[in-house]
Design a protein around this motif. Structure first.
Motif, PDB file in Angstrom:
ATOM      1  N   UNK A  37      -9.600 -40.994   5.107  1.00  0.00           N
ATOM      2  CA  UNK A  37     -10.522 -40.238   4.156  1.00  0.00           C
ATOM      3  C   UNK A  37      -9.709 -39.874   2.762  1.00  0.00           C
ATOM      4  N   UNK A  38      -8.494 -39.391   3.088  1.00  0.00           N
ATOM      5  CA  UNK A  38      -7.513 -38.891   1.565  1.00  0.00           C
ATOM      6  C   UNK A  38      -6.494 -39.895   1.318  1.00  0.00           C
ATOM      7  N   UNK A  39      -5.846 -39.972   0.571  1.00  0.00           N
ATOM      8  CA  UNK A  39      -4.780 -40.801   0.057  1.00  0.00           C
ATOM      9  C   UNK A  39      -3.743 -40.608   1.193  1.00  0.00           C
ATOM     10  N   UNK A  40      -3.381 -39.727   1.635  1.00  0.00           N
ATOM     11  CA  UNK A  40      -2.162 -39.648   2.524  1.00  0.00           C
ATOM     12  C   UNK A  40      -2.478 -40.368   3.779  1.00  0.00           C
ATOM     13  N   UNK A  41      -3.712 -40.307   4.167  1.00  0.00           N
ATOM     14  CA  UNK A  41      -4.368 -40.845   5.595  1.00  0.00           C
ATOM     15  C   UNK A  41      -4.315 -42.517   5.115  1.00  0.00           C
ATOM     16  N   UNK A  42      -4.936 -42.633   4.180  1.00  0.00           N
ATOM     17  CA  UNK A  42      -4.963 -44.050   3.541  1.00  0.00           C
ATOM     18  C   UNK A  42      -3.673 -44.781   3.614  1.00  0.00           C
ATOM     19  N   UNK A  43      -2.812 -44.100   2.846  1.00  0.00           N
ATOM     20  CA  UNK A  43      -1.335 -44.753   2.825  1.00  0.00           C
ATOM     21  C   UNK A  43      -0.859 -45.289   4.013  1.00  0.00           C
ATOM     22  N   UNK A  44      -1.093 -44.183   5.200  1.00  0.00           N
ATOM     23  CA  UNK A  44      -0.615 -44.561   6.501  1.00  0.00           C
ATOM     24  C   UNK A  44      -1.325 -45.534   6.946  1.00  0.00           C
TER      25      UNK A  44
END
Length: 248
Positions: A37-44
């Protein structure tokens, strides 16, 4: 919560509305996702794709969740969506989408990929019970039906105690990857009055019966969830061992 008491468990990058529709003849529920959902999770998730894992990476995760659930509106299966987030802010928004689509929201405290754990997603939430409970409380506050996917055999994590905290936070169910510790299902069943979905190695009558004897309210199938032969065997076992009763 759903009948028959067989769920299709999310597989990242694979478990979409088409997948759920294909399993609707066998299962009572299907958990789509997981979705970052969020940018950190999406970057991962992007880093995981770079090493050949499949991941859902739509431009707008919330719109994707809504479209996928809308596609199941007339399919006779209870839908849910497994979500990952390193921060609590997106939880309320995605929970509201699930609420409006009569779907479950499943918070991912399960994935153990290094990229996700590095940003505080997945099983790192098992070691941060206060944060996980805040996620649950945030989602429950929208009126959504909320569950948590967890895994056994994480060092230092007491799943029965964690389950009690999730129940106090308002969760309706816990979805347990038992790994090779099937007995943990009984420990959680004794500790909390949550609807308990048992996962890992569910393939036939023997595995379904074992989990039911340990106290599971339902079972889920993961990797072979697109295999009609496996689903047929498991559905027959569920009909034998988890006959419809009043909802837990």
């Amino acid at each position: 919560m759903f009948h028959p008491r067989l769920a299709l468990s999310s597989l990242s990058g694979q478990s979409d509305a088409e997948w759920a529709r294909a399993g609707a003849d066998y299962a009572g529920a299907a958990v789509l996702g997981g979705i970052a959902l969020d940018e950190d999770a999406r970057d991962a998730a992007r880093k995981m794709v770079e090493r050949d894992r499949t991941e859902f990476l739509p431009e707008d995760p919330l719109a994707f969740v809504d479209r996928q659930l809308a596609a199941l509106e007339n399919v006779p299966i209870q839908a849910g969506f497994n979500v990952r987030s390193a921060t609590p802010e997106p939880i309320a928004a995605v929970a509201a989408v699930c609420r409006d689509r009569d779907a479950f929201l499943e918070i991912n405290a399960h994935c153990r990929q290094a990229e996700l754990c590095a940003v505080g997603c997945g099983e790192t939430l098992l070691r941060d019970a206060d944060r996980l409970e805040r996620y649950v409380e945030t989602a429950v506050g929208t009126g959504a039906t909320v569950g948590v996917k967890v895994r056994a055999e994480v060092p230092g994590v007491d799943l029965p105690s964690l389950a009690r905290g999730l129940e106090d936070a308002g969760a309706s169910y816990v979805h347990v990857d038992a790994m090779d510790s099937e007995f943990v299902i009984e420990e959680i069943a004794d500790a909390a009055d949550l609807f308990l979905i048992a996962n890992n190695g569910v393939r036939d009558d023997e595995t379904v019966r074992e989990y039911v004897e340990y106290g599971a309210d339902a079972v889920s199938v993961g990797r072979p969830s697109d295999n009609p032969a496996v689903l047929g065997r498991v559905r027959a076992a569920v009909d034998r061992h988890l006959a419809p009763t009043a909802d837990h």
